[in-house]
Design a protein around this motif. Sequence first.
Motif, mmCIF file in Angstrom:
data_model
loop_
_atom_site.group_PDB
_atom_site.id
_atom_site.type_symbol
_atom_site.label_atom_id
_atom_site.label_comp_id
_atom_site.label_asym_id
_atom_site.label_seq_id
_atom_site.Cartn_x
_atom_site.Cartn_y
_atom_site.Cartn_z
ATOM 1 N N HIS A 28 0.836 -1.183 0.000
ATOM 2 C CA HIS A 28 0.000 0.000 0.000
ATOM 3 C C HIS A 28 0.882 1.247 0.000
ATOM 4 N N VAL A 65 0.337 5.207 1.224
ATOM 5 C CA VAL A 65 -0.575 6.135 1.877
ATOM 6 C C VAL A 65 0.167 7.415 2.243
ATOM 7 N N CYS A 106 2.886 -0.713 4.453
ATOM 8 C CA CYS A 106 2.468 0.552 3.849
ATOM 9 C C CYS A 106 3.664 1.479 3.675
ATOM 10 N N ALA A 153 -4.740 6.283 0.040
ATOM 11 C CA ALA A 153 -5.488 6.803 1.175
ATOM 12 C C ALA A 153 -4.685 7.889 1.886
ATOM 13 N N ILE A 170 -4.219 9.023 5.644
ATOM 14 C CA ILE A 170 -4.476 8.508 6.983
ATOM 15 C C ILE A 170 -4.473 9.654 7.994
ATOM 16 N N LYS A 222 -9.078 8.583 5.362
ATOM 17 C CA LYS A 222 -9.444 7.460 6.218
ATOM 18 C C LYS A 222 -8.906 7.723 7.631
ATOM 19 N N GLU A 231 -10.080 3.108 10.984
ATOM 20 C CA GLU A 231 -10.938 2.791 9.842
ATOM 21 C C GLU A 231 -10.106 2.125 8.748
ATOM 22 N N TYR A 232 -8.938 2.675 8.480
ATOM 23 C CA TYR A 232 -8.073 2.127 7.427
ATOM 24 C C TYR A 232 -7.466 0.793 7.836
ATOM 25 N N GLU A 249 -9.750 -1.958 7.580
ATOM 26 C CA GLU A 249 -10.049 -2.225 6.174
ATOM 27 C C GLU A 249 -8.987 -3.113 5.533
#
Length: 414
Positions: A170, A172, A200, A242, A244, A280, A284-285, A288
């Motif tokens: 990922h 972010v 990430c 995203a 964060i 996000k 929440e992230y 997910e």
Amino acid sequence: MGVLAEVYEMLNTCNKCGFCHTSCKTYKVDGAETKVARGRIQLIKAVADGKIKLDADYKDAINSCLLCGECAIACPSGVSGKELVMAARRDLKLKNGVKPFAKSYALNTLANPNKLERAFKLFGGIGKSILNKVDGIDYFRGVDIKGMNVAQVPFLDQVPSRILVAQPKHKVAFYVGCFLNFSLDDTAKSVVKVLTKNDCEVIIPKEQVCCGLPQYAYGDFETARGNARKTIDTFLDKKIEAIIVACGSCAAMLQKDYLKLFANDVTYLPKVKRFTSLVKEFSEYMAEIGVDESKLHSFTPVKVTYHDPCHMVRGIKVTEQPRKLLKSLPRVEYIEMFEANRCCGASGLVQAFYHEMATDITRQKAKNIEDSGVEVVATSCPACIMRLQGGINMVGQKQKVMHVADLIARAYED
């Protein structure tokens, strides 16, 4: 069209039933009709109709609202006292400016990262030195000033603008926010640690500014829009999946309120929508993408509860995710406390200018924490962390307040 004219129809939807009395924390402390949504709405309508002036009592009623949003949940008609109070504050700002000077100065300082950094350095240096030499000044207007941490170096100056991982799944960006940058820098490090442990790559733009929520809450939409534009323009070109945010209040502002700020700007609004779709909140992230539990290790058994920040539970509706994460940690016994979604009394500058009322609200929250029998209170808002820890300390309790990210980071071996 004036500000109150824009919300006049909403003012008339209040049917004066009084259901808001059951949920309003300021009313439960004060007991006055002017400290509950029904009373505040009638005052705002009276001003809109030209029946009363913007006197001290009116300003007191409007500025003492916590903006917690609980009244809208209790209201059978779904009337948002919060939105109407914010409209009234905007009306006050346009007509009288932000008063008193201390509030205006605080809002201007928060809006400017250079001024805010100087303020924290001054408090962390000379301010702390004076406080430590004077007995009996642990709290100022209900705020635990002696216990407030100040980062020796702002978090944004401690880290590179890009943190790589061996096998990124990922990419972010991390919107840090004011208090994680200047006060709770260890929590900001925990956020980065959890993200990188879960593959990430993290982009941390150095030119970040305040999200604009303090100014937005007190009706200074011009300043709030300026900071919002800087934030949007800073993050949108990073080619990320995203953005964060580890502060529930900032997350609500970036995810929801930016859309309201630019609702009438047809040229810029598409850009705002692209930005908000990326935002996000941290838990929440993580819920997910899933926490890699194979990397977690056990630590000393601990009983943990969770406090719902107002902007999380009633703003962006993120409630189950942090609980899911906490329950996944080895040797954590999760206990739900009574009224977990009850406001802690922080509410930005309200805690400073209505400190007696805020302190009463915090004391009740501290009692609920004590009754739950836990050792740690987890939450997702820096303001709540500082308010709750100060309130717990003030009444002589022993619980530790931590960000959800701090607990997860502690479960990862370095």
